[in-house]
Enzyme design. Structure first.
Site, short mmCIF file in Angstrom:
data_model
loop_
_atom_site.label_atom_id
_atom_site.label_comp_id
_atom_site.label_asym_id
_atom_site.label_seq_id
_atom_site.Cartn_x
_atom_site.Cartn_y
_atom_site.Cartn_z
N THR A 1 0.81 -1.22 0.00
CA THR A 1 0.00 0.00 0.00
C THR A 1 0.84 1.26 0.00
O THR A 1 0.51 2.23 -0.67
CB THR A 1 -0.92 0.01 1.24
OG1 THR A 1 -1.68 -1.20 1.25
CG2 THR A 1 -1.88 1.19 1.19
N TYR B 1 -34.54 -21.85 4.28
CA TYR B 1 -35.53 -21.00 3.63
C TYR B 1 -34.91 -20.12 2.54
O TYR B 1 -35.61 -19.41 1.84
CB TYR B 1 -36.23 -20.11 4.67
CG TYR B 1 -35.30 -19.16 5.41
CD1 TYR B 1 -35.06 -17.87 4.93
CD2 TYR B 1 -34.67 -19.57 6.57
CE1 TYR B 1 -34.20 -17.01 5.61
CE2 TYR B 1 -33.81 -18.71 7.26
CZ TYR B 1 -33.59 -17.44 6.77
OH TYR B 1 -32.74 -16.60 7.44
#
Length: 581
Positions: A114, A243
């Site tokens: 970075t 579900y």
């Protein structure tokens, strides 16, 4: 990945049952270690190995995992002079941990750090693991943090599509990578080009890779991804809900079972899909854009090198290393004179910070008036032990005599570093190159404002207190003052040949022989045409004969400064303000 689909399903089902029965996710930390007490007897807690250049988020990650983030859990390996993980140090650390029976949970290397944009030697690390497996029966999980540089891999693929699988195009690999990019990136060294290529290839052997499309993918935040070499890894992450996730539902449609969030917005995924369709992941798409940013960084790096080669310059713009990617990190320092042997770290840090204050982002109200914006970071020895920071200090001829030595530097010391991230591929155009040149020119001009050249005339030896005052002023104002001393009255005519690039003339008027400076005033008047300020240091601050002589020499008496020696700081302050106008 190469098994038939029916066998994949069968293996995955068995794998998931084993995971449910024995994994730490299912059992929990306490039950996992309790049930494996005999197996783990004599084995110490596992560690992760990272480079010193790791992203700060790893501390948070290992905190959340419950592993701890201190030096006993996260083993940091020093970096080399290119700010890549030092592979020799890495091997020594791995063997040391093995002797102590400390298991290595994972080894993380970075493809585009970075702060520095450095690419760790993935090829050497991959080969190291292969050799340790054969010779020492040591192995570990390999992860590449390619959050910043992952998209650079698009440089190695041609436009030709070999095949398309589930809507994903597979491109032919570029066969002459080094030759192709030596032409496309003339300012980048062959060694750096080959480093990029070999490490892109090595990433394929890593167990997982993270990448962030919102960085070099130029896609809005927050788009991020992780790639696993084996799809069986997904089983370690699976949580089903009857579900939502039906047996006949394709894995590609629902990722909620594999991530921390059960539900996730699709905007980031859509932005990636659309961007990759419009800009392909090959040399004509992202490869073309990213190679442009690499070229810009190399161009800027070489401009700094050329600046340093100019012997007339009083400063140095010192890159920490030739950039691996598109981030250029550098420091600024005073160039040493022939009679100087070393520099001061504190002064270099102050000068570097002075440049940062000139080019930093100030606030939203003023951003339209800012010409260029750069960022700053700090390399602290505590985090950057090893060759990296020491190499910078060597390049800058830093005097370490005042340090509490630990490999030549105090652990509390830091080096201020300036950063430029070259994200705009259009900076490779003719107009873009002009912008790069304009930035360097403005940087040079700003640095020159921190340099003063004075001609000092005195028919007596300068006092030690005056010399000490000059040194103190240099440190207080973070400037460099070059002094050219003329003293012999018998050679006063030689002053006619003096250079015309002085910022000021400082004349010492002896209280017993104040007339000694009169011919000097006359010569300066003839030479300079009254463009350069003259300061007269005299114990007689108001002297009628001196004022008259100033006027006779063609100067305006009220503009020329007659000062006390103690007021030399006021002179310097005045000259700095005039130079900065």
């Amino acid at each position: 990945p190469f098994l038939p689909k029916n066998m994949k399903s069968e293996i995955r089902e068995k794998w998931e049952k084993l995971i449910k029965k024995h994994s730490i996710q299912s059992l929990g930390i306490q039950n996992f270690f309790y049930s494996n007490m005999e197996l783990l007897k004599g084995i110490k807690p596992a560690v992760a190995i990272l480079p010193q250049t790791k992203h700060y988020s790893y501390t948070k990650i290992f905190d959340l995992l419950g592993m701890g983030s201190d030096s006993n859990s996260l083993i940091e390996v020093p970096c080399d002079e290119n700010f890549r993980i030092d592979v020799n140090e890495l091997e020594s650390k791995i063997l040391e941990l093995s002797e102590q029976k400390i298991p290595i949970m994972c080894l993380i290397s970075v493809f585009g750090t970075t702060e520095e944009g450095s690419i760790d030697s993935h090829k050497d690390i991959k080969e190291l693991r292969e050799r340790l497996e054969k010779e020492n029966n040591i192995s570990f999980y390999l992860h590449s943090d390619a959050a910043w540089g992952g998209y650079i891999a698009s440089l190695i693929y041609e436009n030709n599509i070999i095949e398309e699988v589930d809507g994903v195009e597979k491109y032919r690999e570029l066969r002459n990578f080094s030759e192709y990019y030596q032409v496309l990136l003339p300012n980048k060294s062959k060694k750096k080009i080959e480093h990029i290529y070999h490490n892109i290839k090595a990433m394929k052997e890593y167990d997982s890779i993270t990448l962030d499309p919102h960085k070099l993918g130029y896609i809005p935040y927050a788009a991020g991804g992780i790639l696993f070499k084996s799809e069986l890894m997904k089983s370690l992450l699976t949580v089903n809900a009857p579900y939502v996730f039906y047996d006949n539902t394709s894995d590609l449609k629902f990722i909620g079972k594999y991530i921390l969030e059960g539900s996730k917005a699709g905007a980031s995924a859509c932005s990636c899909y659309l961007s990759h369709k419009v800009i392909p992941l090959n040399i004509s798409g992202y490869g073309n854009i990213i190679s442009g940013t690499l070229s810009t960084a190399s161009n800027l790096y070489n401009r700094f090198i050329d600046y340093n080669l100019d012997t007339e310059n009083k400063f140095e713009i010192i890159p920490i290393s030739e950039p691996d990617t598109n981030i250029v990190c550098f420091v600024v320092n005073f160039k040493l004179n022939k009679n100087e042997s070393d520099n001061n770290l504190n002064r270099m840090n102050k000068l570097t910070d002075k440049v940062y204050q000139r080019f930093r982002f100030h606030n939203n109200a003023d951003y339209k008036n800012q010409d260029y914006i750069i960022s700053k970071t700090e390399f602290r020895y505590k985090e950057y032990k090893g060759k990296g920071v020491n190499n910078i200090l060597d390049k800058c001829n830093i005097d370490r005599s005042s340090f509490s030595l630990e490999k030549g530097i105090n652990i509390s010391d830091k080096v201020n570093i300036l950063r430029i991230t070259c994200m705009n591929p259009l900076l490779t155009t003719e107009n873009g190159i002009k912008q790069i040149n304009d930035f360097v020119i403005k940087l040079e001009k700003f640095l020159e404002e921190s340099h003063l050249k004075l001609l000092i005339y005195s028919d007596e030896n300068l006092t030690d207190s005056f010399k000490q005052s000059i040194n103190t002023i240099e440190n207080n104002f973070t400037i460099k003052i070059d002094i050219d001393i003329k003293s012999e009255m018998t050679k006063i005519k030689n002053l006619i040949d003096i250079e015309s690039n002085y910022d000021a003339y400082v004349l010492f008027a002896n209280k017993d022989n104040i007339e000694s400076i009169y011919p000097v005033l006359d010569i300066i008047r003839l030479k300079e045409k009254n463009n350069t300020p003259v300061f007269i240091i005299s114990e007689k601050l108001v002297d009628e004969s001196l004022l008259n002589q100033i006027q006779l020499s063609g100067f305006e008496a009220e503009l020329e400064k007659i000062i006390n020696e103690k007021d030399i700081e006021k002179v310097i302050n005045y000259l700095i303000k005039e130079k900065n106008k």
